[in-house]
Write an enzyme that holds these catalytic residues in place. Structure first.
Site, PDB file in Angstrom:
ATOM      1  N   LEU A  94      43.250  43.847  66.198  1.00  0.00           N
ATOM      2  CA  LEU A  94      43.324  45.292  66.026  1.00  0.00           C
ATOM      3  C   LEU A  94      44.754  45.727  65.728  1.00  0.00           C
ATOM      4  O   LEU A  94      45.714  45.167  66.266  1.00  0.00           O
ATOM      5  CB  LEU A  94      42.846  46.013  67.292  1.00  0.00           C
ATOM      6  N   HIS A 110      33.936  38.965  76.361  1.00  0.00           N
ATOM      7  CA  HIS A 110      34.425  37.609  76.095  1.00  0.00           C
ATOM      8  C   HIS A 110      33.570  36.612  76.874  1.00  0.00           C
ATOM      9  O   HIS A 110      33.285  36.829  78.060  1.00  0.00           O
ATOM     10  CB  HIS A 110      35.887  37.470  76.522  1.00  0.00           C
TER      11      HIS A 110
END
Length: 209
Positions: A94, A110
């Site tokens: 990002l 995750h």
């Protein structure tokens, strides 16, 4: 109403878990404004279309340099004015400005119990391969807020999954998705939508109802 966008690079199984949770009421007071992918062929975009949600592809390959991509990506995100950005298997770093603008409003799922098997290079099957090579008895999944590091933001939820004899990375991946990722990601969104999550001194705190 919590407005969110979901960013996905692949098939979108976690996206589907969120869509299902919205439809069955597990997630309340929230809606997906758009699904964004860096991969034009991502099945996640079809999942979005099937549910009447705009699906948008913005790929670094479409731009002359990374700065141009980062600017266009952030402009597209901002156009939806999201309260929450959900990374559900999004394999793009990002832009720093985006993390700053949406501090503690970006979450990621995750496939391990952070801080184990996370960080640079740990994604997809590599996470589960690492767990099996190390011989851990318990793995799982983590939902965390995104900061400037890789899998280093405040941890919101974790769910353990037992490692079994005969597990392959593929078998373990599937079980971690089914027993952990698909459960805690919708739960995390619902907690945020209900106003029960705050980040205090770098840690995510969940208040009682």
């Amino acid at each position: 109403m919590l407005d969110m966008i979901v960013c996905v690079s692949g098939g979108g199984t976690n996206l589907q878990a969120v869509l299902d949770a919205l439809e069955d009421g597990t997630i309340k007071n929230a809606r997906i404004r758009a699904v964004i992918s860096n991969n034009a062929g991502a099945y996640a975009l079809q999942r979005a279309n099937d549910h009447g949600i705009p699906g948008v592809c913005i790929s670094p390959k479409q731009f002359k340099d990374r700065d141009s991509f980062n600017k266009a990506f952030l402009e597209k995100v901002n156009s939806y004015q999201p309260d929450l950005i959900v990374l559900a298997g999004f394999l793009v770093v990002l832009p720093k400005q985006m993390i700053e603008e949406y501090r503690n409003r970006i979450i990621n799922v995750h496939p391990s119990l952070i801080p184990s098997f996370c960080g640079t290079g740990y994604y997809g099957l590599k996470v589960h391969q690492g767990a099996l090579e190390r011989g851990v008895k318990v793995t799982g999944a983590t939902v965390h807020f995104v900061d400037e590091g890789t899998d280093t933001g405040p941890i919101l939820l974790q769910q353990p999954v037992m490692v079994k004899d005969g597990d392959t990375p593929e078998k373990l991946q599937q079980r971690v998705m089914e027993e952990a990722e698909w459960k805690i990601l919708p739960l995390a969104i619902n907690l945020i939508a209900s106003g029960r999550v705050k980040v205090v001194d770098g840690k995510a705190v969940i208040s009682r109802q």
